[in-house]
Write an enzyme that holds these catalytic residues in place. Structure first.
Site, PDB file in Angstrom:
ATOM      1  N   HIS A 380       1.072  -2.040  -2.266  1.00 25.25           N
ATOM      2  CA  HIS A 380       0.782  -3.439  -1.919  1.00 25.25           C
ATOM      3  C   HIS A 380       2.060  -4.191  -1.544  1.00 25.25           C
ATOM      4  O   HIS A 380       2.129  -4.814  -0.478  1.00 25.25           O
ATOM      5  CB  HIS A 380       0.100  -4.112  -3.112  1.00 25.25           C
ATOM      6  CG  HIS A 380      -0.270  -5.540  -2.871  1.00 25.25           C
ATOM      7  ND1 HIS A 380      -1.541  -5.926  -2.521  1.00 25.25           N
ATOM      8  CD2 HIS A 380       0.466  -6.694  -2.922  1.00 25.25           C
ATOM      9  CE1 HIS A 380      -1.582  -7.242  -2.362  1.00 25.25           C
ATOM     10  NE2 HIS A 380      -0.381  -7.733  -2.613  1.00 25.25           N
ATOM     11  N   GLU A 381       3.058  -4.132  -2.407  1.00 27.71           N
ATOM     12  CA  GLU A 381       4.286  -4.889  -2.157  1.00 27.71           C
ATOM     13  C   GLU A 381       5.045  -4.343  -0.955  1.00 27.71           C
ATOM     14  O   GLU A 381       5.667  -5.103  -0.201  1.00 27.71           O
ATOM     15  CB  GLU A 381       5.176  -4.903  -3.399  1.00 27.71           C
ATOM     16  CG  GLU A 381       4.538  -5.544  -4.627  1.00 27.71           C
ATOM     17  CD  GLU A 381       4.021  -6.959  -4.396  1.00 27.71           C
ATOM     18  OE1 GLU A 381       4.503  -7.622  -3.451  1.00 27.71           O
ATOM     19  OE2 GLU A 381       3.124  -7.390  -5.139  1.00 27.71           O
ATOM     20  N   HIS A 384       3.742  -5.951   2.199  1.00 26.73           N
ATOM     21  CA  HIS A 384       4.422  -7.221   2.494  1.00 26.73           C
ATOM     22  C   HIS A 384       5.806  -6.952   3.109  1.00 26.73           C
ATOM     23  O   HIS A 384       6.190  -7.578   4.103  1.00 26.73           O
ATOM     24  CB  HIS A 384       4.626  -8.023   1.210  1.00 26.73           C
ATOM     25  CG  HIS A 384       3.382  -8.616   0.647  1.00 26.73           C
ATOM     26  ND1 HIS A 384       2.546  -9.436   1.369  1.00 26.73           N
ATOM     27  CD2 HIS A 384       2.831  -8.534  -0.599  1.00 26.73           C
ATOM     28  CE1 HIS A 384       1.536  -9.823   0.602  1.00 26.73           C
ATOM     29  NE2 HIS A 384       1.683  -9.294  -0.586  1.00 26.73           N
ATOM     30  N   HIS A 387       5.692  -5.723   6.696  1.00 28.03           N
ATOM     31  CA  HIS A 387       5.356  -6.837   7.584  1.00 28.03           C
ATOM     32  C   HIS A 387       6.613  -7.653   7.880  1.00 28.03           C
ATOM     33  O   HIS A 387       6.912  -7.988   9.036  1.00 28.03           O
ATOM     34  CB  HIS A 387       4.281  -7.703   6.922  1.00 28.03           C
ATOM     35  CG  HIS A 387       3.578  -8.629   7.863  1.00 28.03           C
ATOM     36  ND1 HIS A 387       2.481  -9.374   7.494  1.00 28.03           N
ATOM     37  CD2 HIS A 387       3.823  -8.978   9.149  1.00 28.03           C
ATOM     38  CE1 HIS A 387       2.068 -10.104   8.516  1.00 28.03           C
ATOM     39  NE2 HIS A 387       2.878  -9.897   9.519  1.00 28.03           N
TER      40      HIS A 387
END
Length: 588
Positions: A380-381, A384, A387
């Site tokens: 998940h991290e 980020h 991105h």
């Protein structure tokens, strides 16, 4: 021998604290350079361009200084000199804020004809988009004196939010609850989730009632704080000439109200799929009277599967190979360049996040405790961080930041790709079922639950605008009825009527709907990638690279997700229904 987990390398940002001090000393002159353009913006395109560049230089340096200070502090929050460094940069930026606040009002004050001449100049071609975005706010911007007055009232107007935070985070005490192992544990915001995931129903029920007993005691005060915040949103929308507080909240990201309303309509249309899931839950848990404190109870015995950080890292890398070589080459830098701080250690900030700035790595902080859930947190991290990495690599600083509206898309997409990979690799039916159960719970919590919150927010703002007092009784009645709509056959414990009183997101001004739209977008994108759709991989990378170079809805449309239509939400909830069906097949 204990495994050595990776730690991040902050020396890539500043080699030492002394280097930080040198650049900190330069912040004042950067602010003064920008301030020197005050009163001259309309004189020429060249001067306006220079002013924008000076603003960017100041902001870029400020972000770099703050990033290093807070990352170093989060390594060990008990080190006072590191906390002091964060305080210093925050205090300095606050002191310099007046040297920045002049820019927007001066742009707004330029008459339309002259502004159009400036915009048409080739000198400002690169900055035209951001200037036009700023000018979009002109009908909702007040005079300089009025804006200054509102600015001085900022702390006063935000009082109800702060009072809620103080009561919720500091003043309330929920006592202790004995867990299923017989240990007395403090009931806090941090342990609440663990209690709701307790296998023992008696423990869950006791914790549920014990928590809400406190909120019932403070219900009138908490109604007053929420009422104050909602009234502020209503009044500020009127002051700034918006038709509604919802329109005002969506304006900055240029999101039409129809997207918000369509989300609620699409989710309500798909509520039968949620009710099917609740039915499956009641069957698995063997409960004829499923209640709100049963919705997070584990459907299966917790997986004892453990993994090392290296094994978890390999799972993440393998699951994301489907995104292609350009993505995986960048992803591998997270380990080779040490973006990640993974060890559990005393004093380290709790939780997980991706953080950084244009001039740093997109760092990841987490505490890897060898559980499968930690692997999902890592994925998940890193979503980020990837991105941010692609955006910063492909966009000028001025357009590198992406909007909050899409902030959860890449991270959620990574989790979905990891789930798919693990389901493909796993042969144990129980472990596969555990992954499907996790997936179903994530979609339920992110799409259905957050949309219910979004609808509640809309309702109470409409009531406030109609001068209906948001008393505790009114809020409880509204919330309980809405909760009943979204939970079907569940005859919910009456205490759930108080849930509104403990949700901090209701003070965030129409924020929660973004979780639901982000999940829908991620499901659409991951589905196309996994199906090998022509151009899906390239469109996804273009989405990551776009930053803030276009309107956020246009960036998503380019990637293949049109949130102005109901299909992405419908498709997401069809996927939810299919996930529940697969879970049923594995367990019955």
């Amino acid at each position: 021998m204990e495994e050595k987990l990776i730690t991040w390398d902050l020396k890539a940002l500043y080699p030492d604290p002394e280097s930080w001090e040198k650049e900190f000393a330069a912040l004042q002159s950067a602010a003064e350079k920008f301030y020197s353009f005050k009163g001259h913006l309309a004189e020429s395109p060249e001067l306006l361009k220079a002013a924008i560049e000076a603003s960017d230089e100041f902001d870029r340096l400020a972000e770099k200084l703050y990033t290093y200070a807070h990352l170093l502090c989060d390594e060990n929050t008990s080190i006072s000199k590191n906390r002091a460094r964060v305080d210093r940069i925050c205090a300095k930026l606050s002191a310099l804020s007046e040297m920045e606040s002049w820019f927007d009002p001066e742009i707004m004050a330029i008459d339309d004809r002259r502004m159009q001449e400036l915009l048409d100049s080739p000198v400002l071609a690169f900055y035209r988009r951001s200037l036009e975005e700023l000018l979009r706010e002109k009908p909702h911007t007040l005079s300089e004196a009025e804006e200054k007055l509102l600015g001085t009232l900022g702390d006063v107007l935000g009082n109800s939010d702060e009072i809620f935070s103080t009561i919720n985070d500091t003043d309330m005490s929920y006592g202790r609850v004995r867990d299923s192992g017989g240990e007395l544990i403090d009931l806090t915001h941090g342990t609440w989730g663990s209690f709701m995931e307790e296998p023992c129903r008696k423990v869950r029920k006791k914790a549920f009632h014990q928590l809400y007993r406190q909120y019932r005691q403070y219900r009138n005060t908490l109604a007053a704080t929420l009422d104050g915040t909602v009234k502020r949103h209503v009044v500020m929308a009127k002051i700034r000439h918006f038709d509604s507080p919802l329109q005002a909240a969506l304006f900055s990201e240029n999101i039409p109200e129809s997207i918000y309303n369509n989300l609620i309509s699409a989710v309500r249309k798909n509520l039968p799929k949620l009710f099917d899931y609740f039915k499956l839950r009641s069957e698995i848990l063997e409960l004829d009277d499923l209640d709100m404190y049963d919705l997070y109870a584990p459907l299966l015995p917790q997986s004892s599967k453990k993994c090392t950080f290296d094994e978890g890292s390999e799972m993440v890398k393998k699951s994301l190979e489907v995104l292609g070589a350009e993505y995986t080459d960048m992803l591998n830098k997270a380990w080779s360049e040490r973006w990640i701080d993974a060890p559990c250690r005393k004093g380290k900030r709790s939780g997980a996040y991706s953080g950084g700035c244009y001039d740093s790595y997109p760092y990841v902080l987490m505490s890897f405790d060898h559980r499968l859930g930690d692997v999902f947190t890592l994925a998940h991290e890193l979503g980020h961080s990837m991105h941010s990495a692609f955006s910063r690599k492909n966009q000028h600083y001025h357009y590198a930041d992406y909007e909050i509206f899409v902030a959860e898309v890449a991270s959620t997409c990574n989790e979905l790709l990891l789930s798919h990979h693990l389901l493909q690799q796993e042969s144990d039916p129980k472990l596969k079922a555990a992954i499907y159960a996790r997936l179903a719970d994530d979609i339920r919590a992110t799409v259905y639950r957050q949309t219910m919150f979004a609808e509640f927010e809309k309702l109470i703002h409409e009531d406030s605008a109609a001068e209906i007092p948001l008393t505790a009784d009114h809020l409880c009645e509204k919330y309980y009825a809405l909760n009943a709509d979204y939970h079907g056959f569940i005859r919910a414990d009456k205490d759930i009527e108080l849930e509104w009183s403990r949700i901090p997101h209701f003070y965030y001004n129409f924020y929660v709907y973004k979780y639901a739209t982000g999940m829908a977008a991620a499901l659409k994108l991951s589905k196309g990638i996994l199906a090998g759709e022509s151009g899906a991989q390239e469109r996804y990378l273009a989405f990551l690279k776009a930053g803030g170079s276009k309107d956020v809805l246009d960036i998503l449309k380019d990637a293949g997700v049109d949130l102005t239509r109901p299909e992405p939400i419908d498709d997401a909830l069809t996927f939810f229904g299919d996930t529940v069906s697969e879970l049923r097949k594995l367990l019955f």
